[in-house]
Design a protein around this motif. Structure first.
Motif, PDB file in Angstrom:
ATOM      1  N   LYS B 344       3.190  39.751  -9.818  1.00 50.38           N
ATOM      2  CA  LYS B 344       2.413  40.796 -10.493  1.00 50.38           C
ATOM      3  C   LYS B 344       1.300  40.133 -11.293  1.00 50.38           C
ATOM      4  O   LYS B 344       1.493  39.785 -12.465  1.00 50.38           O
ATOM      5  CB  LYS B 344       3.314  41.599 -11.443  1.00 50.38           C
ATOM      6  CG  LYS B 344       4.434  42.336 -10.732  1.00 50.38           C
ATOM      7  CD  LYS B 344       5.470  42.872 -11.704  1.00 50.38           C
ATOM      8  CE  LYS B 344       6.684  43.354 -10.941  1.00 50.38           C
ATOM      9  NZ  LYS B 344       7.894  43.421 -11.766  1.00 50.38           N
ATOM     10  N   PRO B 345       0.155  39.936 -10.664  1.00 53.77           N
ATOM     11  CA  PRO B 345      -0.897  39.150 -11.327  1.00 53.77           C
ATOM     12  C   PRO B 345      -1.352  39.790 -12.642  1.00 53.77           C
ATOM     13  O   PRO B 345      -1.967  40.855 -12.638  1.00 53.77           O
ATOM     14  CB  PRO B 345      -2.029  39.135 -10.306  1.00 53.77           C
ATOM     15  CG  PRO B 345      -1.371  39.419  -9.004  1.00 53.77           C
ATOM     16  CD  PRO B 345      -0.254  40.369  -9.337  1.00 53.77           C
ATOM     17  N   VAL B 346      -1.035  39.132 -13.714  1.00 54.65           N
ATOM     18  CA  VAL B 346      -1.581  39.576 -14.995  1.00 54.65           C
ATOM     19  C   VAL B 346      -3.050  39.157 -15.032  1.00 54.65           C
ATOM     20  O   VAL B 346      -3.440  38.174 -14.400  1.00 54.65           O
ATOM     21  CB  VAL B 346      -0.819  38.954 -16.193  1.00 54.65           C
ATOM     22  CG1 VAL B 346       0.618  39.432 -16.227  1.00 54.65           C
ATOM     23  CG2 VAL B 346      -0.879  37.438 -16.157  1.00 54.65           C
ATOM     24  N   ALA B 347      -3.853  39.909 -15.772  1.00 50.03           N
ATOM     25  CA  ALA B 347      -5.267  39.544 -15.874  1.00 50.03           C
ATOM     26  C   ALA B 347      -5.440  38.312 -16.768  1.00 50.03           C
ATOM     27  O   ALA B 347      -6.309  37.486 -16.542  1.00 50.03           O
ATOM     28  CB  ALA B 347      -6.072  40.716 -16.424  1.00 50.03           C
ATOM     29  N   GLY B 348      -4.593  38.209 -17.785  1.00 46.37           N
ATOM     30  CA  GLY B 348      -4.748  37.104 -18.731  1.00 46.37           C
ATOM     31  C   GLY B 348      -6.062  37.224 -19.476  1.00 46.37           C
ATOM     32  O   GLY B 348      -6.713  36.217 -19.799  1.00 46.37           O
ATOM     33  N   GLY B 478       1.897  43.019  -5.103  1.00 45.54           N
ATOM     34  CA  GLY B 478       1.504  42.770  -6.478  1.00 45.54           C
ATOM     35  C   GLY B 478       0.718  43.911  -7.102  1.00 45.54           C
ATOM     36  O   GLY B 478       0.093  44.710  -6.396  1.00 45.54           O
ATOM     37  N   TYR B 479       0.788  43.985  -8.391  1.00 43.64           N
ATOM     38  CA  TYR B 479      -0.030  44.940  -9.148  1.00 43.64           C
ATOM     39  C   TYR B 479      -0.179  44.411 -10.562  1.00 43.64           C
ATOM     40  O   TYR B 479       0.569  43.517 -10.988  1.00 43.64           O
ATOM     41  CB  TYR B 479       0.600  46.341  -9.150  1.00 43.64           C
ATOM     42  CG  TYR B 479       1.999  46.401  -9.715  1.00 43.64           C
ATOM     43  CD1 TYR B 479       2.227  46.622 -11.074  1.00 43.64           C
ATOM     44  CD2 TYR B 479       3.110  46.225  -8.888  1.00 43.64           C
ATOM     45  CE1 TYR B 479       3.514  46.668 -11.594  1.00 43.64           C
ATOM     46  CE2 TYR B 479       4.396  46.264  -9.402  1.00 43.64           C
ATOM     47  CZ  TYR B 479       4.604  46.496 -10.754  1.00 43.64           C
ATOM     48  OH  TYR B 479       5.869  46.530 -11.270  1.00 43.64           O
ATOM     49  N   ASP B 480      -1.161  44.952 -11.257  1.00 43.47           N
ATOM     50  CA  ASP B 480      -1.350  44.563 -12.656  1.00 43.47           C
ATOM     51  C   ASP B 480      -0.241  45.230 -13.475  1.00 43.47           C
ATOM     52  O   ASP B 480      -0.209  46.460 -13.565  1.00 43.47           O
ATOM     53  CB  ASP B 480      -2.749  45.034 -13.113  1.00 43.47           C
ATOM     54  CG  ASP B 480      -3.019  44.715 -14.580  1.00 43.47           C
ATOM     55  OD1 ASP B 480      -2.065  44.390 -15.316  1.00 43.47           O
ATOM     56  OD2 ASP B 480      -4.189  44.807 -14.994  1.00 43.47           O
ATOM     57  N   PRO B 481       0.645  44.448 -14.073  1.00 40.83           N
ATOM     58  CA  PRO B 481       1.773  45.068 -14.779  1.00 40.83           C
ATOM     59  C   PRO B 481       1.340  45.901 -15.985  1.00 40.83           C
ATOM     60  O   PRO B 481       2.097  46.741 -16.455  1.00 40.83           O
ATOM     61  CB  PRO B 481       2.636  43.878 -15.206  1.00 40.83           C
ATOM     62  CG  PRO B 481       1.740  42.701 -15.153  1.00 40.83           C
ATOM     63  CD  PRO B 481       0.703  42.989 -14.114  1.00 40.83           C
ATOM     64  N   GLU B 482       0.118  45.675 -16.453  1.00 39.67           N
ATOM     65  CA  GLU B 482      -0.386  46.492 -17.572  1.00 39.67           C
ATOM     66  C   GLU B 482      -1.267  47.637 -17.070  1.00 39.67           C
ATOM     67  O   GLU B 482      -1.807  48.400 -17.873  1.00 39.67           O
ATOM     68  CB  GLU B 482      -1.215  45.623 -18.533  1.00 39.67           C
ATOM     69  CG  GLU B 482      -0.419  44.573 -19.282  1.00 39.67           C
ATOM     70  CD  GLU B 482      -1.315  43.817 -20.244  1.00 39.67           C
ATOM     71  OE1 GLU B 482      -1.800  44.420 -21.225  1.00 39.67           O
ATOM     72  OE2 GLU B 482      -1.565  42.626 -19.986  1.00 39.67           O
ATOM     73  N   ASN B 483      -1.447  47.716 -15.762  1.00 34.45           N
ATOM     74  CA  ASN B 483      -2.321  48.751 -15.182  1.00 34.45           C
ATOM     75  C   ASN B 483      -3.681  48.818 -15.877  1.00 34.45           C
ATOM     76  O   ASN B 483      -4.233  49.906 -16.086  1.00 34.45           O
ATOM     77  CB  ASN B 483      -1.639  50.120 -15.221  1.00 34.45           C
ATOM     78  CG  ASN B 483      -0.470  50.162 -14.265  1.00 34.45           C
ATOM     79  OD1 ASN B 483      -0.559  49.644 -13.152  1.00 34.45           O
ATOM     80  ND2 ASN B 483       0.644  50.712 -14.703  1.00 34.45           N
TER      81      ASN B 483
END
Lengths: 81, 498
Positions: B344-348, B478-483
């Motif tokens: 789940k790729p976080v943007a960081g 994968g998805y951004d876990p914080e949307n």
């Protein structure tokens, strides 16, 4: 239809996109820009131009007139002011 | 009766080469599987490993190490630590296991190839231990994440990734097949234990174990430490082989090191670069990827190649230039194409994280800030669809990664295109093009995901069709876990400049 490799100048990555033989280079530019501009590259109120092997081509020329073959690489950019 | 000390008898067991009488040397050691160099056969007798070990000692030590690692796992398995570590750290685990666990098995086969086809008995003996090491690493790195599958299906990719056509696993296989699964004993000896393990992973594993300890993942820390001690031992195969080659065929030695150092670097940029600069929780980051490379890898590698008499790889300028780019370009690519990976790729890209990036990489804001600003704007305007891809990146015909890292000579991404046997091949860099062109027959049949897409192998030829081709179900992709919630913390009225 011809698949091409394209880099929108200022974007970080080369992308796959597809054009028609009868498309003009202006249309080609729009098709690549669709995947870059307003996604990662900020939108500007300026026309695009197309570079093939480093040379700028007129926007009204057709794809089949410049002899692009599948997976040739082109660069699209905002035309200089 | 007291047993002899190891040093009193080891030399007798170390050199057990013999002259064949009923078969030729070439029949026992075919060049296709041994490899070809200018080194005379008798010169291989000089092969000498600095780290001497008997089988009894090996079993004893490994038994203790297994006992220690499994005891930690057993004690901590109910603590469900990974639930508390956040998506960034879990990404590191998922990426690590998926890209490496099964390939450790492959490395076991490669070490076994040296155990049979290495040209000196000491080499073969050491490679037996190396092969057992790698089998052990494969087992452990499949067993440790297995209990996490019930918490998060993406951990299933520890085993699954290498059995799919998912693009990161294709890129990892492209590199590791070239380095050790599908090459001869000499290439393995220089590529795997030297360019990859001595060059990168031995020290990386030390850092990774320390980071894991720092964030509180004692399980992973103990696992990685246990593996690292094996790596540091069997990595000696590389230098011992180079010592012989340098006397008789420096050109070949240099060529293998250059080729494999570059391919290892590309993969390292994905795995370690992104992990350190974007996935590792900010409060636990001890150094940037660039600082780590400078302090641990580059310095050490330079000393090492100097000590064996090698030159710096010819692409050193590009390599050094990429220290400021590789993690950022690849993070942008993986974040944007996030449905195509098994984590789940976080943007960081929180405000403090962005400030940290600017401190560590003074040109980051200028080079990479505008891309993220556009993404932030789209999230703020509710245009989430514009933060996701509708096409594929063009992939390099050598490393199989997106063509996204700028060229040192121009400061821009340069797509290098050639036509080989009627087919267009695209490369991300001069070194990748060089690797392909020095042996095109070896690489030409290795189709990138884009090649397969264009050949009609992906049906339907759409992004959903591609995800299906890569075995990514809706529960696994994968998805951004914080949307994108992180984007809303930025001030909308200030052109997003911090």
């Amino acid at each position: 239809m011809i698949p091409l490799s394209g880099l929108f100048e200022g974007d970080f990555v080369a992308q796959l996109f597809v054009v028609g033989q009868e498309d003009t280079l202006n249309q080609l530019a729009e098709k690549l820009a669709y995947h870059s501009v307003d996604r990662r590259v900020a939108k500007q109120d300026r026309p695009f131009e197309v570079l093939i092997k480093g040379e700028v081509f007129p926007g009204d020329v057709k794809v089949n007139e410049v002899g692009l073959a599948p997976m040739d690489h082109v660069v699209v950019r905002y035309a200089p002011l | 009766m007291p047993k002899l000390k190891r040093e009193d008898w080891y030399h007798i067991a170390q050199k057990v080469n013999w002259t064949f009488s009923y078969v030729s040397h070439e029949e026992v050691f075919p060049k296709e599987i041994v490899g070809e160099t200018q080194v005379p056969i008798e010169a291989w007798e000089e092969w000498d490993e600095p780290y001497k070990m008997t089988y009894r000692e090996y079993v004893d030590i490994q038994r203790d190490k297994d006992g220690g690692a499994y005891a930690v796992k057993s004690a901590l398995s109910k603590a469900k630590i990974t639930n508390k570590l956040g998506d960034g750290w879990n990404n590191i685990l998922k990426m690590h296991y998926g890209a490496l666990a099964v390939l450790e098995w492959h490395a076991g086969i490669a070490e076994a190839r040296m155990a049979r086809f290495g040209l000196d008995s000491a080499w073969r003996n050491t490679a037996v231990f190396g092969s057992l090491d790698e089998v052990r690493h494969g087992q452990m790195q499949l067993y440790f994440p297995h209990e996490l599958v019930r918490e998060d299906i993406q951990f299933d990719w520890a085993h699954k990734a290498m059995h799919t056509e998912e693009w990161v696993s294709v890129a990892a296989r492209a590199t590791f097949d070239d380095m050790f699964s599908a090459t001869n004993a000499i290439d393995v000896a220089v590529g795997l234990p030297y360019a990859f393990e001595t060059g990168f992973t031995n020290l990386q594993f030390l850092g990774m174990a320390a980071d894991a300890m720092n964030v509180g993942d004692y399980n992973f820390s103990s696992l990685i430490s246990s593996i690292q001690t094996d790596e540091s031992r069997h990595a000696q195969i590389g230098e011992a082989t180079l010592q012989v080659m340098m006397k008789h065929d420096k050109e070949k030695a240099q060529e293998i090191v250059d080729r494999m150092f570059w391919k290892a670097w590309r993969l390292f940029g994905v795995m370690t670069g992104i992990s350190m600069d974007y996935y590792s929780p900010l409060k636990h980051r001890s150094m940037s990827f660039k600082e780590f490379m400078d302090e641990w890898i580059i310095n050490q590698f330079m000393q090492n190649i100097e000590s064996v008499g090698l030159d710096k790889p010819w692409f050193w300028d590009q390599f050094m230039y990429e220290q400021d780019h590789i993690s950022h370009s690849l993070q942008m690519g993986i974040y944007f194409w996030r449905p195509t990976v098994w984590w789940k790729p976080v943007a960081g890209m929180g405000i403090e994280e962005r400030q940290w990036l600017s401190e560590k990489y003074p040109d980051w804001e200028e080079n990479y800030g505008p891309y993220w600003d556009t993404i932030i704007q789209n999230y703020q305007n509710g245009a989430v669809e514009k933060t996701l891809p509708e096409t594929l990146p063009v992939l390099c015909s050598c490393c199989n990664l997106p063509i996204c890292i700028p060229d040192a000579k121009t400061g821009k991404v340069e797509v290098k295109t050639i036509t080989y046997e009627g087919q267009k091949k695209h490369f991300c860099s001069d070194p990748c093009q060089w690797i392909f062109e020095r042996n095109p027959q070896r690489y030409a049949g290795q189709k990138t995901i884009v090649d397969r897409f264009l050949a009609g192998e992906v049906q339907p030829p759409t992004v959903p069709g591609l995800l299906n081709y890569m075995s990514l179900s809706e529960h696994e992709m994968g998805y951004d876990p914080e949307n994108g919630a992180w984007a809303l913390q930025y001030n909308k009225d200030k052109n997003l400049v911090i």
